[in-house]
Design an enzyme around this catalytic site. Structure first.
Site, PDB file in Angstrom:
ATOM      1  CB  SER A 198      -8.367   0.234   5.561  1.00 46.51           C
ATOM      2  OG  SER A 198      -9.126   1.397   5.479  1.00 46.51           O
ATOM      3  CB  SER A 245      -8.250   3.271   2.810  1.00 51.35           C
ATOM      4  OG  SER A 245      -7.389   2.678   3.771  1.00 51.35           O
ATOM      5  CE  LYS A 278      -3.974   1.790   2.677  1.00 54.60           C
ATOM      6  NZ  LYS A 278      -4.858   1.539   3.826  1.00 54.60           N
TER       7      LYS A 278
HETATM    8  N1  GLN Z   1     -13.372   3.261   6.302  1.00 58.60           N
HETATM    9  C1  GLN Z   1     -12.752   3.700   7.510  1.00 58.60           C
HETATM   10  C2  GLN Z   1     -12.505   5.186   7.469  1.00 58.60           C
HETATM   11  O1  GLN Z   1     -12.796   5.785   6.477  1.00 58.60           O
HETATM   12  C3  GLN Z   1     -11.492   2.921   7.785  1.00 58.60           C
HETATM   13  C4  GLN Z   1     -10.281   3.474   7.182  1.00 58.60           C
HETATM   14  C5  GLN Z   1      -9.036   2.667   7.471  1.00 58.60           C
HETATM   15  O2  GLN Z   1      -9.106   1.614   8.100  1.00 58.60           O
HETATM   16  N2  GLN Z   1      -7.900   3.205   7.080  1.00 58.60           N
HETATM   17  O3  GLN Z   1     -12.054   5.734   8.418  1.00 58.60           O
END
Ligand code: GLN
Length: 476
Positions: free
Chosen positions: A175, A151, A76
């Protein structure tokens, strides 16, 4: 499902093929499929990939290989890879080259893995669809009209389309687990502190975890084994000695197999009925493998979402303060010194990081601190206690990974609607326990027929082993 890593390893050791051939085969697939999927922000230069192949070949010559030697991996874009662009999919860092390797990257390199590129993500890991990337949209390989989740959507898609056997993502509120569920693969969020965060561009420092994606559980275990461990550069990593003690305690319930189902939480409105049915079917199947199913109640679990969207905002506002065009990030040319910081932030940061920074400073501001941040911290403690108690009775807590199917691009344009989709994943981050998303079914509805859905299992702190057991029972 058989381990791809072991298959590669045995081919290399038996000299059935070369490391270069393995890498090229995967790269061909990755490149050709990515023309329609867009999982990668960058596939590294031939030169950089060759450099890594040489190191792996030398390990082979000297009989110093590990299981990962010669295995192509995608990471990532919020993990620092030395001398390579590391942008967190933000315009703010569009030209930033990392000056050091993140600990997890160093560990992959030491094992002889070949890091072939950096994957697309929501900007600074904020989002659940990868639509918030400043650079491009990644498509779901199972249905390209839909999002891959986020994400870490790029890392999930790269594995799901067969472009690499394994990849790394980060999970602050789901994410890793949610995109794994959306793309039909496995994603592990380790216990907070099991894996070093050194060199991970921080989102919410008390919530962030680095973890692997793969299409079988053995590969997940192999990667987790390599990346985990105490790190002097991240004081929140668990000390080896402490871990030994914890493991001794955990071993008392090693053979117990009880799954807790927080039924009220799962049966709430807003959970797609196809997902709920599949979830209960999956749990039913586990009885065959000796799992006892028990209905449980976690009184405060419904508050986890609100707690998350206060604590995370607060931590985001503090972590993103450094991106001001002076300490980090592009400074806007031509602006007066007084305006340069403000302009750098407003031009460098996208809508979602800006929204979260603003809301974070709000919940931390004097006058509101006690009613938001203070309360959220207290609720976090309650939730931790509840989980501690429940893990005396059960070994795993199961829920669907996501209450909804991957949506079509642009369909969830209200940020709150997207936040609500995190309902099942955020509790693990709030309390710091490990969680996994396992692909547990296909949909019997024409319009959704290619999609998959995941079941999430949560285990006690540092009991990733139990998560692996249930995956093995399910034949993954
Ligand atoms: N969808 C969650 C957010 O927008 C989780 C994001 C993540 O785990 N980086 O905060």
């Amino acid at each position: 499902m058989p381990s791809l890593i072991k298959e590669i390893n045995s081919k290399i050791l038996n000299k059935e093929t070369t490391i270069e051939n393995i890498v090229n085969e995967y790269l061909n697939t990755l490149k050709s499929k990515d023309s329609s999927i867009n999982s990668m922000l960058e596939i590294y230069s031939d030169e950089y990939i060759k450099e890594q192949i040489k190191i792996a070949e030398k390990m082979l010559e000297e009989n110093k290989t590990t299981l990962l030697t010669g295995v192509p991996v995608v990471v990532k874009d919020n993990l620092c890879v030395k001398n390579q662009l590391t942008t967190a999919a933000s315009k703010m860092l569009a030209n930033y080259k990392a000056t050091y390797d993140a600990t997890v990257i160093q560990k992959l390199k030491d094992a002889g893995a070949i890091i072939v590129g950096r994957s697309n993500m929501d900007e600074f890991a904020m989002g659940g669809s990868t639509e918030n990337s400043a650079f491009m949209q990644t498509k779901n390989p199972l249905d390209i009209s839909r999002v891959p989740g986020g994400s870490s959507g790029g890392s999930a898609a790269a594995v799901a389309m067969g472009g690499v056997p394994v990849s790394l993502g980060s999970d602050t509120g789901g994410s890793i687990r949610q995109p794994a569920s959306f793309t039909g693969i496995i994603g592990l969020k380790p216990t907070y502190g099991a894996v070093s965060r050194y060199g991970l561009i921080a989102m919410g420092s008390s919530l962030d975890c680095v973890g692997p994606f793969a299409n079988n559980i053995e590969d997940i275990k192999i990667i987790f084994d390599i990346i985990k461990g105490e790190d002097a550069r991240d004081a929140t990593t668990i000390k080896n000695q402490e871990l030994e003690l914890i493991n001794k305690n955990l071993s008392q319930n090693k053979n117990r197999k009880i799954i807790g189902i927080p039924k009220k939480f799962i049966d709430q409105d807003g959970v797609d009925s196809n997902i709920r049915d599949n979830f209960y079917k999956t749990i039913e199947q586990l009885k065959k493998f000796g799992w006892e199913i028990k209905e449980i109640e976690l009184k405060n679990i419904e508050k986890a979402l609100s707690v998350y969207y206060i604590l995370m905002f607060a931590e985001v506002s503090s972590n993103l303060a450094r991106f001001d065009g002076v300490r980090y990030g592009e400074s806007i040319k031509g602006a007066t010194p007084e305006k340069s910081m403000i302009l750098s932030r407003s031009e460098g940061l996208g809508e979602e990081p800006t929204r979260r920074s603003l809301l974070g400073t709000y919940v931390l501001s004097s006058g509101y601190y006690d009613s938001y941040y203070g309360k959220a911290i207290a609720a976090r403690d309650y939730l931790k206690d509840e989980f501690k108690k429940i893990f005396q009775e059960v070994d795993l807590v199961a829920t669907p990974t996501s209450p909804v199917f991957p949506w079509k691009f642009g369909e969830k344009n209200d940020p709150l609607a997207m936040y609500l989709a995190d309902i099942f994943t955020v509790p693990a981050n709030i309390v710091g326990i490990p969680g996994i998303s396992l692909p547990t079914g296909k949909v019997n509805v024409e319009e959704l027929k290619n999609l998959s859905f995941g079941t999430q299992f949560l285990a006690e702190w540092h009991n990733e082993e139990k998560l692996f057991t249930v995956a093995e029972d399910l034949g993954l």
